[in-house]
Design a protein around this motif. Structure first.
Motif, short mmCIF file in Angstrom:
data_model
loop_
_atom_site.label_atom_id
_atom_site.label_comp_id
_atom_site.label_asym_id
_atom_site.label_seq_id
_atom_site.Cartn_x
_atom_site.Cartn_y
_atom_site.Cartn_z
N LEU A 30 0.82 -1.21 0.00
CA LEU A 30 0.00 0.00 0.00
C LEU A 30 0.86 1.26 0.00
O LEU A 30 0.38 2.34 -0.33
N LEU A 31 2.15 1.12 0.37
CA LEU A 31 3.02 2.28 0.52
C LEU A 31 2.96 3.23 -0.67
O LEU A 31 2.71 4.43 -0.49
N PRO A 32 3.17 2.73 -1.90
CA PRO A 32 3.17 3.67 -3.03
C PRO A 32 1.81 4.33 -3.23
O PRO A 32 1.70 5.32 -3.94
N VAL A 61 1.52 6.26 10.45
CA VAL A 61 0.47 6.02 11.44
C VAL A 61 -0.54 5.02 10.89
O VAL A 61 -0.97 4.07 11.56
N PHE A 62 -0.92 5.21 9.62
CA PHE A 62 -1.87 4.31 8.97
C PHE A 62 -1.33 2.87 8.97
O PHE A 62 -2.03 1.93 9.31
N LEU A 63 -0.05 2.72 8.58
CA LEU A 63 0.54 1.38 8.54
C LEU A 63 0.51 0.74 9.92
O LEU A 63 0.21 -0.44 10.08
N LEU A 64 0.82 1.55 10.93
CA LEU A 64 0.85 1.05 12.30
C LEU A 64 -0.54 0.55 12.70
O LEU A 64 -0.71 -0.53 13.25
N PHE A 65 -1.55 1.38 12.40
CA PHE A 65 -2.92 0.98 12.72
C PHE A 65 -3.29 -0.29 11.98
O PHE A 65 -3.84 -1.23 12.55
N SER A 66 -2.99 -0.32 10.68
CA SER A 66 -3.39 -1.46 9.86
C SER A 66 -2.70 -2.74 10.31
O SER A 66 -3.31 -3.81 10.32
#
Lengths: 263, 364, 263, 364
Positions: free
Chosen positions: A100-102, C242-247
């Motif tokens: 999802l990063l990109p 933050v989004f990655l951490l939550f996900s």
């Protein structure tokens, strides 16, 4: 009856921004507070086909770049999506997340690093360089879509075909590919649109030497020719309309929408 | 049915992450035989089927068909067809194209394909369905097309993996009859995987009972009911009456009294079982032997039977299933007749007998 | 073991573009072909906190705009998503399809029409105007995500709660909202990111007077201060992290990933 | 059980897109009664349950509880609890919080909630489970928590919508016993929706049979087996023997001979049925009446019974289910005894009797 009205309303609202575009593109001067322009013309549409507006060049380059980026994304995404969709291995969730990063990081943030590498490789300002950076959003997207397409694919079909006498190659061509085709086509169209609409990556990596349609439109927007800009904007929407047409056909097919409806 | 050894599994073992799903299975299947692999879910029966089909490779052991080792033969060249639970018709092909799929893969001519397809659709009573799409079929029709698709290639062995479990109860009986008829017409050797013992009983010449990856008993349906190898097998087949007894030749001393058996139990302490439907309940003491005086404690009407709970004065509990026409009042005293040929014994188990995964009880 | 290597490799490749950023942001001059800069500094990071770089202003404006856009998208998306996810009505498929329009059509194409309206309303170049145009991508996205969240929601829970004595308000607060929370939070974070990363809409509608972080970054990219640009770029990535951490926390929860994994 | 009319449905009708799913249903249920709504899927039984619970509103008709009209009472104030097929425990609450949910909504004190929760968990044999999460439970445990959650609010009526159909066959029996025990302990009036007639038979005092949105027969389980109102009801309950006969008072003239019946048929042409498990097969002609000479055509062992197909010389076909201990050879001649009290007749139907949606056959 009420529902039909509501439906028409919603679709109308979504189409509303495109109406002034259509008028502008055929108007010879259209000023506030006129409801409609006084004079109509096709001059803006004729202008699009002249070389000086560079619309033709932009269209061809956009088409070439988006097609290449989509094809390369398919080549990588098909095996990667199969692995992510069908196999269970530790870290699979993390990989899907990092893909999802990109999508969640603005290209602006990564552009410096990319430019640095591309300049060293002599690819900055080249078509190939732009195609390569367009892979940055398209490959992860394609992989995620295909992994969900494959996740809905029952491996029993392949086992079934094998026991009926199909070789692994026959299974791929006669069973697997036909079955996942709707999802693949839908995902490829969407990846094509991602590349087709890409602005920031092309703007910096292309360095003004690669002229895609968004570049032409951006330049035109900053200029003052409303009519021509409107005609270019409409031209740039064409692939999205093709996508809608395809999707509405495949609307009954869950596999295709499953990968896209959640976007 | 010819002699055994047409299809043969020798020492077959398959492990997943080191845990054996199929453990040292030896099995001989005769040409033309219908054999069921029966067991609770997770017992390894489907894995065994996939090993035979070649979809999985064994970690150990050998599969031979007509004496020829199959371990290195890919599934498409084994001449073993597989029908899965969900039918899995190819949704992008018509019914006719689905049936002809195997013939097309073999490069048969169009004329040959069409003739064979129509003949097979006839056989599964779907004449005229060749141009339908799979999505237009009911579950039973789809399963019949799947059968036709597998039979069209004239396989040496037909494997069925829970072929009826996705169908409604009322369709199941019709499909059982159809499969039996097709097997008899084609003479194909058939291995059926099922967790439903009533299905296994109806469909097969022999049943191979699996618990926890191991074969427990391979027997005819009647043999499994009448001569279970141990208490866990008996329980899986709906056995509910288990009591300990002292055996002296043919005489068994129970808590309720002495009975005779035609079985040859070991001397001393044994475990005795009798099927609930074999116990007769009599109002009067007509004949002298194998009668235990009992009181009726419970009477549950199940539609086609009455399930009675009986208790002897000494506290022995018995379950007896009697025809619905016999109605017994709670508290009524009667005599339970335990026919000598229905009493079956095994040595008292030293380890707890029930298998790891709970077997399904017989739902009458 | 091999899998761990592959996993590390994939995540490494995805993180690679961010490594030079990190180095630049702490480097005092870093020139080809040096492997690492000769001198390190925290000056770029200090500069971020001065008003002259406008990073602080951009950060606050971005935060305000993205928060507002997300909240408004939630207000519209919750009832709309419930209707699309749980009810069956003719034209539902068409609506879901047309909700893709703002996602598959480049903002460049619609900007002229939008600008025209906003200028008339006196909203061009204002914060409110930018918030409004940010609703264009966020509301359709939020509606689609919430419709798939609701599609996975079993209405039986609500019926069950009612028969146990819960009033409709109690059902909403005690049952429905807690159950759809993971999907809602995930979707909201993603909508926030869409607004946070938005460039073209802000660029034109803001007319240089609304200064979000992407604007500051864009300007800095066109300038020559590599170190400062890198520091700004890293700052702009924070919400995505933050989004990655939550996900990754909600990774085991299918409801949250279901709506996002397919993007 | 007290008098009828505790819960009462009058003229209840519910249409979906104009098509009636529940059509003019009148039903009186007594306090403390266990009543099953039985029928094939799509027959309107679940819709009826949802109307009683208040989740759906009727298009017509009235529901009263203790004489009080419920039509305008929202579900949360009806004191009618509902347990659904999947249990649907709230996944964000612990087992204890799930059970206490109804009490919390009513604003009961924490102490009261805790005491009642622990007591209910005790009753469903899940002592000590209050801190578990729903995801940690097996299907049977989850269903027991769902039961406790519904019973904790002491509902006047407990509605169960296919509460056991998601469970394994072996768990089903235990759950049936538990539900019966809970109902007897609490005395709650219970309405159970099921498509499985064996479940309805075991669980209920009376069964309300629904086909196509209409009530067909409301009877005790035994009554439905022995005195079905028409052939379609008999078929739904596993009836397989149907033949036309000429009736003259108690005498029925069949293709195979004359038999007597204790039923009082109409004079003239009637349709006669007899349950397959009621037919006795005798080797010799012991008694004179109600014996038909037959030949055994088929003998199918099903585990707990043998299903025999019999044919009289005149071509009448009979299905008889006999105990497994009786083994008959194909082609053997015998005498079928049709007990007079097992023969049941209805007028020959003028319209085809089977309901629109295929009823499930009894799977023995």
């Amino acid at each position: 009856m009420t529902r039909k009205v509501v439906l028409t309303l919603i679709i109308g609202v979504l189409f509303l921004p495109f109406l002034p575009l259509l008028i502008w593109s055929f108007a010879q001067g259209w000023y506030f507070p006129q409801l409609l322009p006084e004079q109509w013309t096709v001059a803006h549409w004729q202008a699009i086909f002249t070389t000086s507006t560079k619309v033709g060049q932009g269209f061809v380059q956009s088409l070439a770049i988006a097609s290449l980026a989509t094809m390369l994304a398919l080549v990588v995404g098909l095996p990667a999506g199969r692995a992510l969709g069908l196999m269970e291995f530790p870290g699979k969730g993390a990989i899907k997340l990092f893909l999802l990063l990109p999508i969640i990081v603005s290209p602006l943030a990564t552009l410096m690093g990319i430019q640095f590498v591309l300049i060293r490789l002599g690819l900055s300002g080249t078509l190939l360089g732009v195609v390569l950076v367009h892979l940055l959003p398209t490959i992860p997207y394609m992989t995620l879509v295909l992994s969900s397409v494959y996740a809905n694919f029952d491996l029993g079909y392949e086992a079934q075909a094998r026991t009926l006498g199909a070789s692994p190659m026959q299974v791929l061509s006669q069973v697997t590919l036909p079955l996942i085709a709707p999802g693949v086509v839908g995902g490829a169209l969407f990846a094509f649109l991602i590349s087709w609409n890409e602005f920031l990556l092309t703007f910096f990596v292309g360095s003004g030497r690669v002229l895609t349609l968004p570049m032409v439109l951006f330049t035109s927007l900053q200029g003052g020719n409303t009519g021509l800009t409107a005609a270019i904007a409409i031209t740039s929407i064409l692939p999205a309309l093709v996508f809608l047409l395809f999707s509405s056909r495949a609307l009954s097919d869950d596999a295709a929408i499953g990968g896209l409806g959640d976007v | 049915m010819s002699e055994l050894g047409y299809l043969s599994l020798q020492q077959l073992t398959k492990r997943f992450r080191g845990i054996p799903a199929v453990n040292d299975v030896w099995l001989e299947i005769a040409a033309g035989e219908r054999l069921s692999l029966l067991g609770p879910s997770g017992c390894g029966k489907s894995t065994t089927l996939q090993l035979i089909a070649g979809i999985l490779r064994p970690d150990q052991g050998q599969i031979t068909l007509q004496g020829r080792g199959l371990n290195r033969v890919p599934p498409e060249r084994r001449e073993i067809a597989l029908v899965l639970q969900k039918g899995l018709l190819f949704p992008h092909l018509s019914v006719g194209e689905n049936v002809a799929f195997g013939l097309k893969m073999r490069g048969e001519s169009r004329a040959e394909r069409e003739a064979r397809t129509l003949a097979l659709l006839d056989q599964v009573q779907l004449t005229g369905f060749e141009d339908r799409q799979p999505a237009e079929l009911s579950g039973g029709q789809a399963q019949r097309v799947a059968l036709a698709r597998s039979l069209v290639i004239c396989p040496k062995v037909l494997l069925l993996d829970e072929p009826l479990s996705a169908l409604d109860a009322n369709l199941r009986g019709d499909m059982q009859t159809l499969i039996l008829r097709l097997q008899e017409e084609t003479g194909v050797t058939m291995v059926i995987v099922t967790h439903d013992q009533s299905e296994a009983v109806v469909m097969s010449h022999r049943i191979a009972l699996m618990f926890d990856g191991c074969l427990r008993q391979v027997e005819t349906p009647e043999g499994l009911y009448q001569r279970p190898s141990d208490a866990s097998v008996a329980r899986f087949f709906g056995g509910v009456n288990f009591f300990t007894a002292a055996a002296d030749h043919h005489r068994l001393t129970l808590a309720g009294g002495d009975v005779l058996t035609t079985d040859f139990p070991q001397q001393g302490a044994v475990q005795v079982t009798i099927r609930p439907e074999c116990i007769h309940l009599l109002a009067d003491q007509i004949c002298g032997t194998n009668l235990l005086p009992v009181t009726v404690c419970q009477n549950r009407f199940t539609g086609t039977q009455r399930h009675l709970s009986l208790q002897t004065p000494a506290g022995l509990e018995l379950q007896a299933w009697v025809p619905p026409s016999q109605n017994w009042a709670i508290g009524q005293t009667a005599f339970a007749h335990l026919p000598p040929d229905a009493l079956w014994s095994f040595p008292t188990p030293t380890v707890p007998a029930p298998p790891h995964s709970e077997p399904k009880a017989l739902s009458p």
